[in-house]
Design a protein around this motif. Structure first.
Motif, short mmCIF file in Angstrom:
data_model
loop_
_atom_site.label_atom_id
_atom_site.label_comp_id
_atom_site.label_asym_id
_atom_site.label_seq_id
_atom_site.Cartn_x
_atom_site.Cartn_y
_atom_site.Cartn_z
N PRO A 190 0.84 -1.21 0.00
CA PRO A 190 0.00 0.00 0.00
C PRO A 190 0.87 1.26 0.00
N LEU A 191 0.41 2.27 -0.68
CA LEU A 191 1.09 3.56 -0.73
C LEU A 191 0.21 4.58 -0.04
N ARG A 192 0.72 5.21 1.00
CA ARG A 192 -0.04 6.22 1.74
C ARG A 192 0.63 7.58 1.56
N GLN A 193 -0.20 8.62 1.54
CA GLN A 193 0.30 9.97 1.38
C GLN A 193 -0.11 10.82 2.57
N LEU A 194 0.86 11.58 3.08
CA LEU A 194 0.62 12.46 4.22
C LEU A 194 1.03 13.88 3.85
N THR A 287 5.30 3.65 2.65
CA THR A 287 4.89 2.33 2.18
C THR A 287 5.68 1.27 2.92
N GLY A 288 5.25 0.03 2.81
CA GLY A 288 5.94 -1.06 3.49
C GLY A 288 5.13 -2.34 3.39
N ASN A 289 5.66 -3.38 4.01
CA ASN A 289 5.03 -4.69 3.93
C ASN A 289 4.08 -4.98 5.09
N ASN A 290 3.84 -3.97 5.94
CA ASN A 290 2.97 -4.19 7.11
C ASN A 290 2.05 -2.98 7.25
N SER A 291 0.78 -3.17 6.93
CA SER A 291 -0.18 -2.06 6.99
C SER A 291 -0.39 -1.57 8.42
N THR A 292 -0.37 -2.49 9.39
CA THR A 292 -0.55 -2.10 10.78
C THR A 292 0.59 -1.22 11.26
N ALA A 293 1.81 -1.58 10.90
CA ALA A 293 2.97 -0.78 11.28
C ALA A 293 2.91 0.61 10.65
N ILE A 294 2.43 0.69 9.42
CA ILE A 294 2.30 1.99 8.76
C ILE A 294 1.29 2.86 9.49
N SER A 295 0.17 2.29 9.87
CA SER A 295 -0.84 3.06 10.61
C SER A 295 -0.32 3.51 11.96
N ASP A 296 0.46 2.67 12.64
CA ASP A 296 1.03 3.06 13.93
C ASP A 296 2.01 4.22 13.76
#
Length: 599
Positions: A190-194, A287-296
């Motif tokens: 997933p790619l997230r933008q802030l 971005t990364g391989n762990n969506s939970t870690a990204i949200s944290d």
């Protein structure tokens, strides 16, 4: 006919209404230059001619001498709607409620951040001014999203060594962005933008900076005081650096490490969890391989900074990202459309290629532009369009070489690039899954510049199936042979591969095999692999021979490729449309309307 009677003839009186001066109300003082709307036309005076002042005797016939009078007309349809257009100054904005609210909101945010404190002005202090800058934020459909006012300091009032020292602040490099997009497409991450609100206000100042109080918000109890800045403000010379230091120091506390190859790339590697973060001023990709870690991580950053989670990456620095089943399609449709509108070429005729094959563009032109600013603005904007449009890289490189003294011919060449873009708005670059391998193509046009006979090195690099970098670099010296020109291109490609390999190492990725370079010159390949140099090559600088060292150590592989299959040929010369379109298709410049789902 004469305009006035002869001096010895006294004109006869005529019947006309006699003008009388009426008393005016006390609040309307008499104005001899303004007539009442009900006043009659001016009568012809009957005073003797000798009472009139002598008329000038110049022979020029003017409109007043001919009795021609044209009233001034004031257009009433030019009223500007400052709810659709940003106001130019504070005086106008302060009269509009929406902009007053925007300024008050910005001022309150500055107060909450404790950006400054009011102190008396002392002699010897360098005082920096400030002003309000306005911007209208719009939605994708063009409607107004919100009105934004920003307090900007006048950094040109600053003095070096007094209220600022170092100002350099790194920004992420375009190849690094493409590497992250390629990895996200390969691994389906997933790619997230802030977005950081008022990013520069978070930076802590090391120097003492004093600023005047902002217009409209001067403290009535302390009007003569000045603002001693504790945090950076937009417009200060050191503001980008202060913000970068503030943000990166916080990332280090969260467990991130900064890349050695690109200072704006940060990596979090903990066990099986890997997270990558890219920073471009106040825009962030994560971005990364762990969506939970990204949200944290986003939650932890929100606790320290005022963040806006924009969700999946869609629009970043003028890049539009479309998600397809086979990967990511990146294009600049909106950016190029705005560029065409800016230079009034939305209705221009499309061109099949970005540059003409003949005649070659040179400096032998005497019709220099009287105002080179539009040309330089266009070329600078086209440079950014090469972020995804590698098909215009050679043409843009050519026109960039005439920035110092552009002519009409050069401006026509730059507009031809726009005409080509007009017909290819639907093209971009595709990032899709593939092997983790670096492959490069190098080429050179020997003595290709007719002005100075210097060669230009061209390099294309793939990561798997994805293009991650392309460059065109003019060589510093004149090559005495095609072998030397191609060998210098090999050196440029080897240096680029070495840097990309370092980026991948910082990302905790290791290539299963050495990078491969394809070159279409057998003599250059022999020179890079043969440890015995003869007299014809000793004039080449020693630093270019590191290619042979890389080959001997096994860090680099060289292979021959025919000129017909040389992809870098698109960057070396102006090509006919058939050959140009063939190379474009091999470099995966796809249409937005292409049916990716069908492969």
């Amino acid at each position: 006919m004469p305009l006035l009677p002869e001096p010895n003839i006294i004109p006869e009186p005529i019947s006309a209404p006699i003008l009388t001066t009426q008393p005016n109300p006390p609040d309307n003082p008499p104005n001899p230059n303004v007539l009442s709307p009900t006043s009659s036309p001016l009568p012809i005076l009957t005073a003797p001619v000798h009472l009139f002042p002598a008329l000038p005797s110049h022979p020029m016939q003017t409109r007043s001498k001919s009795g021609i009078v044209k009233k001034k007309s004031f257009a009433t349809s030019t009223t500007i709607n400052y709810l659709q257009t940003k106001p130019p100054n504070f005086t106008i904005a302060s009269k509009i409620p929406e902009w007053r609210v925007a300024m008050a909101s910005e001022f309150d945010a500055l107060q909450q951040q404790h950006t400054w404190s009011l102190i008396p002005l002392c002699s010897g202090q360098n005082l920096v001014g400030c002003c309000w800058v306005y911007k209208i934020k719009r939605n994708t459909d063009g409607s107004v999203s919100r009105y934004k006012a920003r307090l900007v300091s006048k950094g040109f009032h600053q003095k070096a060594g007094v209220d600022f020292n170092e100002t350099f602040s790194p920004v992420v490099k375009p190849p690094t962005v493409r590497i992250i997009l390629s990895l996200a497409a390969q691994n389906q991450w997933p790619l997230r933008q802030l977005d950081v609100s008022n990013a520069f206000l978070h930076g802590l100042l090391k120097e003492s900076v004093f600023m005047a109080q902002p217009l409209g918000f001067i403290d009535s109890t302390q009007p003569s005081h000045v603002c001693k800045l504790h945090k950076s403000l937009y417009g200060l010379k050191q503001a980008p650096r202060a913000w970068f230091e503030r943000f990166t120091s916080h990332l280090l506390t969260l467990g991130f490490t900064a890349s050695l190859a690109d200072a704006s790339l940060f990596v979090l590697h903990h066990g099986s969890t890997t997270v990558y973060l890219l920073l471009y001023v106040d825009d962030i990709i994560i971005t990364g391989n762990n969506s939970t870690a990204i949200s944290d991580i986003i939650s932890q950053l929100s606790a320290a900074f005022e963040l806006k989670d924009l969700g999946p990456l869609r629009y970043f620095l003028g890049l539009q990202i479309d998600y397809k089943k086979v990967g990511l399609f990146v294009h600049q449709h909106k950016y190029i459309t705005d560029l065409l509108h800016k230079f009034q070429m939305t209705d221009c005729k499309a061109s099949p290629t970005p540059i003409a094959t003949t005649p070659p563009i040179s400096t032998d032109n005497n019709d220099a532009l009287s105002d080179p600013t539009p040309f330089r603005s266009l070329v600078g904007a086209l440079q950014y369009a090469t972020f995804t449009r590698l098909d215009i890289a050679f043409a843009v490189n050519r026109v960039c070489q005439f920035m110092h003294k552009p002519s009409t011919v050069h401006f026509v060449a730059a507009k031809r690039i726009l005409r080509y873009l007009k017909g290819t708005l639907h093209k971009g670059v595709l990032f899709q899954p593939g092997p983790l391998a670096l492959t490069a193509f190098t080429d050179a046009d020997w003595a290709g510049d007719p002005s100075d006979r210097r060669s230009t090195s061209r390099v294309i690099v793939f990561l798997g199936h994805n293009l991650i970098t392309w460059l065109a670099k003019k060589q510093h010296t004149i090559s005495r042979s095609s072998t030397e020109a191609e060998y210098r291109s090999l050196a440029t490609g080897a240096a680029e591969l070495a840097w990309l390999r370092q980026v991948l190492c910082d990302l905790k990725l290791f290539l299963p095999s050495a990078p491969l370079i394809w070159c279409d010159n057998t003599s250059a390949l022999a020179l890079a692999s043969n440890p015995v140099f003869h007299g014809r090559t000793k004039h080449i600088e020693a630093d270019y021979h590191f290619v042979r060292e890389k080959v001997v150590c096994g860090d680099l592989l060289l292979q021959f490729i025919s000129i017909h299959d040389q992809l870098a040929d698109i960057f070396t010369k102006a090509l006919p449309s058939t050959r140009f379109l063939q190379l474009c298709s091999k470099l995966m410049v796809y249409s937005i309307d292409h049916q990716f789902e069908r492969g």
